[in-house]
Design a protein around this motif. Structure first.
Motif, mmCIF file in Angstrom:
data_model
loop_
_atom_site.group_PDB
_atom_site.id
_atom_site.type_symbol
_atom_site.label_atom_id
_atom_site.label_comp_id
_atom_site.label_asym_id
_atom_site.label_seq_id
_atom_site.Cartn_x
_atom_site.Cartn_y
_atom_site.Cartn_z
ATOM 1 N N SER A 124 0.820 -1.214 0.000
ATOM 2 C CA SER A 124 0.000 0.000 0.000
ATOM 3 C C SER A 124 0.854 1.263 0.000
ATOM 4 O O SER A 124 0.323 2.361 -0.174
ATOM 5 N N ILE A 154 -3.056 3.963 8.345
ATOM 6 C CA ILE A 154 -3.111 5.138 7.465
ATOM 7 C C ILE A 154 -3.424 4.690 6.032
ATOM 8 O O ILE A 154 -4.423 5.082 5.436
ATOM 9 N N ARG A 155 -2.565 3.822 5.476
ATOM 10 C CA ARG A 155 -2.656 3.564 4.029
ATOM 11 C C ARG A 155 -3.738 2.543 3.672
ATOM 12 O O ARG A 155 -4.431 2.717 2.671
ATOM 13 N N ASP A 158 -6.977 4.095 4.095
ATOM 14 C CA ASP A 158 -7.179 5.044 3.000
ATOM 15 C C ASP A 158 -7.659 4.318 1.737
ATOM 16 O O ASP A 158 -8.534 4.808 1.017
ATOM 17 N N LYS A 162 -12.217 2.612 6.679
ATOM 18 C CA LYS A 162 -12.036 2.153 8.064
ATOM 19 C C LYS A 162 -12.822 0.871 8.346
ATOM 20 O O LYS A 162 -12.298 -0.065 8.951
ATOM 21 N N SER A 220 0.244 12.812 -1.930
ATOM 22 C CA SER A 220 0.286 12.222 -0.578
ATOM 23 C C SER A 220 0.417 13.304 0.483
ATOM 24 O O SER A 220 -0.266 13.264 1.515
ATOM 25 N N GLN A 223 -2.860 15.096 1.041
ATOM 26 C CA GLN A 223 -3.858 14.345 1.817
ATOM 27 C C GLN A 223 -3.721 14.627 3.309
ATOM 28 O O GLN A 223 -4.656 14.422 4.070
ATOM 29 N N ASN A 224 -2.518 15.044 3.721
ATOM 30 C CA ASN A 224 -2.282 15.292 5.152
ATOM 31 C C ASN A 224 -2.632 16.713 5.561
ATOM 32 O O ASN A 224 -2.482 17.066 6.731
#
Ligand code: 1HE
Length: 266
Positions: A124, A154-155, A158, A162, A220, A223-224
């Motif tokens: 991932s 996290i990955r 994503d 969840k 990436s 996304q944070n």
């Protein structure tokens, strides 16, 4: 900085062809490519060097019939680690996988067989995942009395969301085939995952490196961020990438109608 040639690799192998396509192979097939500390150290070394070594794309593959069986459970058992020991193990995994994901060089994972636990955490972290008919995905941490420590929260969350991740960890649910594609664990399901991975790597490698750098790091990072900060960062990145000299000839070819047009699949 070490050169690619100077890397002293035991559990992985690395080679680069004349077009800058690197082949990185997990090389512990007898242990189903389980990730021991030495392998993770090698991944850190490799992905420290790759972004500055002229590599244009990486195919991440594995020897044997399984991509990766995750954490080396035997090493973990024998080391009898304390909490702080394993925390540092996890920090090394994060260092390796963050270098992959944020390094700016496209990494295409050619999957087969088991892609489980930490093996899924590794996969991932690649930018594109290609599965074949033998490929299956699972997070058996719950059954082993463990928890993910290599970035799955996290990955993988994503990729699949969840709820699916929690189901995988609680019940040992295995995804494969079309179902694995439909939940987002891989982007391609093909007969020969390595051949497809190389075709995708060659396609990506034909883009200007600065465009690939942005695609394989900026998205990436964004996304944070908050939406407001991501929009700002996007405009800064686009300002640099979309005015790069390497794009001029491509834009000129579009303007004079010699460039290929985007068409639907045949
Ligand atoms: C291993 C490992 C391993 C195999 N660590 N040595 N991951 C798992 O829970 C998956 C554990 N592995 C398996 O379920 C199976 O081995 C496979 C489905 C991957 C392959 O099955 P099979 O029948 O082909 O092989 P095998 O007979 O089970 O194993 C062959 C050898 O590989 C054997 O060693 P040998 O010396 O006895 O020949 C196994 O011990 C070895 N082997 N998998 C160590 N994982 C940062 S936190 C991440 C948390 C996790 O990753 S949890 C998930 C761990």
């Amino acid at each position: 900085m070490k050169s690619l040639d100077a890397l002293d690799l035991t559990f992985t192998t690395l080679s680069v062809d004349g077009d800058g396509i690197a082949t990185l192979s997990l090389n512990r097939p007898d242990k189903r490519n389980a990730l021991n500390e030495a392998t993770v150290d090698e991944l850190i070394d490799i992905f420290t060097v790759i972004p500055r070594a002229g590599v244009r794309a990486v195919v991440l593959r594995a020897e044997g019939t399984h991509f990766c069986a995750g954490l080396d459970l035997v090493e973990h058992h024998q080391e009898d680690r304390r909490p702080e020991d394993f925390m540092h193990v996890c920090l090394r995994w994060h260092e390796a996988f963050n270098k992959m994901e944020y390094g700016g060089v496209p990494v295409i994972a050619a999957l087969k067989g088991a892609v489980v636990g930490g093996g899924l955490e590794l996969a991932s972290s690649a930018h594109v995942r290609v599965a074949d008919a033998t490929t299956y995905f699972a997070l058996p941490e719950g059954q082993r009395g463990l928890f993910t420590g290599g970035g799955a929260t996290i990955r993988v969350a994503d990729l699949v969301g969840k709820a699916r991740m929690i189901d995988m960890m609680l019940t040992g649910r295995v995804y494969q085939g079309d179902e694995a594609i439909s939940v987002g664990l891989a982007q391609y399901l093909v007969e020969d995952s390595e051949a497809k991975a190389y075709a995708l790597a060659r396609a990506a490698a034909s883009n200007p490196p600065l465009s690939n750098f942005a695609i394989c790091s900026a998205i990436s990072h964004m996304q944070n961020m908050s939406a407001l900060d991501a929009a700002y960062a996007e405009s800064v990145v686009a300002g640099i990438v979309n005015t790069q000299p390497a794009s001029r000839a491509r834009l000129a070819a579009f303007a004079d109608k010699t460039a290929a047009r985007v068409r639907p699949n045949a």
